[in-house]
Design a protein around this motif. Structure first.
Motif, mmCIF file in Angstrom:
data_model
loop_
_atom_site.group_PDB
_atom_site.id
_atom_site.type_symbol
_atom_site.label_atom_id
_atom_site.label_comp_id
_atom_site.label_asym_id
_atom_site.label_seq_id
_atom_site.Cartn_x
_atom_site.Cartn_y
_atom_site.Cartn_z
ATOM 1 N N MET A 1 -10.284 0.126 7.844
ATOM 2 C CA MET A 1 -10.109 -0.788 6.866
ATOM 3 C C MET A 1 -11.835 -1.191 6.562
ATOM 4 S SD MET A 1 -6.985 -0.970 6.095
ATOM 5 C CE MET A 1 -6.183 -2.254 5.262
ATOM 6 N N ILE A 2 -12.126 -1.373 5.210
ATOM 7 C CA ILE A 2 -13.422 -1.755 4.868
ATOM 8 C C ILE A 2 -13.113 -2.966 3.998
ATOM 9 C CG2 ILE A 2 -14.451 0.556 5.292
ATOM 10 C CD1 ILE A 2 -14.525 1.064 2.455
ATOM 11 N N LYS A 3 -14.402 -3.860 4.009
ATOM 12 C CA LYS A 3 -14.256 -5.011 3.142
ATOM 13 C C LYS A 3 -15.317 -4.950 2.354
ATOM 14 C CE LYS A 3 -13.047 -8.370 6.701
ATOM 15 N NZ LYS A 3 -12.594 -9.515 6.795
ATOM 16 N N LEU A 4 -14.931 -4.870 0.700
ATOM 17 C CA LEU A 4 -15.568 -4.772 -0.344
ATOM 18 C C LEU A 4 -15.329 -5.909 -1.273
ATOM 19 C CD1 LEU A 4 -14.250 -1.297 -0.983
ATOM 20 C CD2 LEU A 4 -16.539 -1.883 -0.149
ATOM 21 N N LYS A 5 -16.263 -5.964 -2.269
ATOM 22 C CA LYS A 5 -16.228 -7.240 -3.289
ATOM 23 C C LYS A 5 -16.027 -6.470 -4.607
ATOM 24 C CE LYS A 5 -18.821 -10.674 -0.972
ATOM 25 N NZ LYS A 5 -20.029 -11.405 -1.091
ATOM 26 N N ARG A 6 -14.967 -7.004 -5.451
ATOM 27 C CA ARG A 6 -14.914 -6.620 -6.870
ATOM 28 C C ARG A 6 -16.010 -7.381 -7.399
ATOM 29 N NH1 ARG A 6 -9.235 -5.345 -7.303
ATOM 30 N NH2 ARG A 6 -8.092 -6.401 -5.574
ATOM 31 N N LEU A 7 -16.247 -6.946 -8.858
ATOM 32 C CA LEU A 7 -17.550 -7.464 -9.396
ATOM 33 C C LEU A 7 -17.351 -8.803 -9.699
ATOM 34 C CD1 LEU A 7 -17.491 -4.846 -12.462
ATOM 35 C CD2 LEU A 7 -18.951 -4.867 -10.309
ATOM 36 N N ASN A 8 -16.049 -9.469 -9.649
ATOM 37 C CA ASN A 8 -16.030 -10.979 -10.081
ATOM 38 C C ASN A 8 -16.174 -11.708 -8.568
ATOM 39 O OD1 ASN A 8 -13.813 -10.636 -8.345
ATOM 40 N ND2 ASN A 8 -12.413 -11.509 -9.985
ATOM 41 N N GLY A 9 -16.873 -10.878 -7.678
ATOM 42 C CA GLY A 9 -16.990 -11.688 -6.294
ATOM 43 C C GLY A 9 -15.991 -11.745 -5.219
ATOM 44 N N GLU A 10 -14.639 -11.476 -5.745
ATOM 45 C CA GLU A 10 -13.378 -11.466 -5.011
ATOM 46 C C GLU A 10 -13.487 -10.511 -3.630
ATOM 47 O OE1 GLU A 10 -8.565 -10.285 -5.151
ATOM 48 O OE2 GLU A 10 -9.728 -11.581 -7.186
ATOM 49 N N GLN A 11 -13.349 -10.941 -2.503
ATOM 50 C CA GLN A 11 -13.500 -10.044 -1.391
ATOM 51 C C GLN A 11 -12.067 -9.467 -1.031
ATOM 52 O OE1 GLN A 11 -15.056 -11.403 2.468
ATOM 53 N NE2 GLN A 11 -15.871 -9.530 3.151
ATOM 54 N N PHE A 12 -12.193 -8.156 -0.844
ATOM 55 C CA PHE A 12 -10.835 -7.322 -0.377
ATOM 56 C C PHE A 12 -10.762 -6.602 0.559
ATOM 57 C CE2 PHE A 12 -12.385 -4.795 -3.665
ATOM 58 C CZ PHE A 12 -11.786 -3.447 -3.428
ATOM 59 N N THR A 13 -9.931 -6.051 1.486
ATOM 60 C CA THR A 13 -10.225 -5.071 2.449
ATOM 61 C C THR A 13 -9.347 -3.808 2.006
ATOM 62 O OG1 THR A 13 -9.889 -6.647 3.941
ATOM 63 C CG2 THR A 13 -9.697 -4.458 4.760
ATOM 64 N N LEU A 14 -10.080 -2.453 2.126
ATOM 65 C CA LEU A 14 -9.244 -1.319 1.393
ATOM 66 C C LEU A 14 -9.077 -0.374 2.621
ATOM 67 C CD1 LEU A 14 -8.827 0.417 -1.091
ATOM 68 C CD2 LEU A 14 -10.997 1.051 -1.022
ATOM 69 N N ASN A 15 -8.131 0.334 2.719
ATOM 70 C CA ASN A 15 -7.836 1.455 3.571
ATOM 71 C C ASN A 15 -8.579 2.506 3.253
ATOM 72 O OD1 ASN A 15 -6.733 3.480 5.149
ATOM 73 N ND2 ASN A 15 -4.813 2.819 4.902
ATOM 74 N N ALA A 16 -9.690 2.909 3.904
ATOM 75 C CA ALA A 16 -10.678 3.956 3.983
ATOM 76 C C ALA A 16 -9.984 5.191 3.904
ATOM 77 C CB ALA A 16 -11.914 3.889 4.983
#
Length: 72
Positions: A1-16
Motif C-alpha cells: 500500500m502506498i500513501k498519496l494525496k489528492r489534488l485537494n490535499g486529502e491523503q489516502f492509501t492505494l493498493n499498488a
C-alpha cells in the motif's frame, strides 16, 4: 500500500497491486485495473518510486530477482 494525496490535499492509501498505468496530463493520473482513476499531487516519478519502495519492503523485488537467477 502506498500513501498519496489528492489534488485537494486529502491523503489516502492505494493498493499498488491494483495500478494498471500512471500518466501525467500534466496532473498525475493513476488508472487502476478496474478502470477507476485517481488524480494525485505526486509526480509520476514519485509514484513509481513509492511503488518500487513498497515492493522492496514486502520482498517482491528480491523474489523476482531470485526467480530470474534460478531460470538462467
Amino acid at each position: 500500500m502506498i500513501k498519496l494525496k489528492r489534488l485537494n490535499g486529502e491523503q489516502f492509501t492505494l493498493n499498488a497491486f491494483m495500478i494498471e498505468q500512471i500518466q501525467s496530463f500534466p496532473d498525475t493520473t493513476i488508472t487502476l485495473i478496474n478502470g477507476k482513476k485517481f488524480v494525485v499531487k505526486e509526480t509520476e516519478e514519485t509514484v513509481v518510486e513509492l511503488i518500487t519502495s513498497y515492493y522492496q519492503r514486502i520482498g517482491i523485488i528480491q523474489s523476482l530477482s531470485e526467480v530470474g537467477k534460478t531460470s538462467e
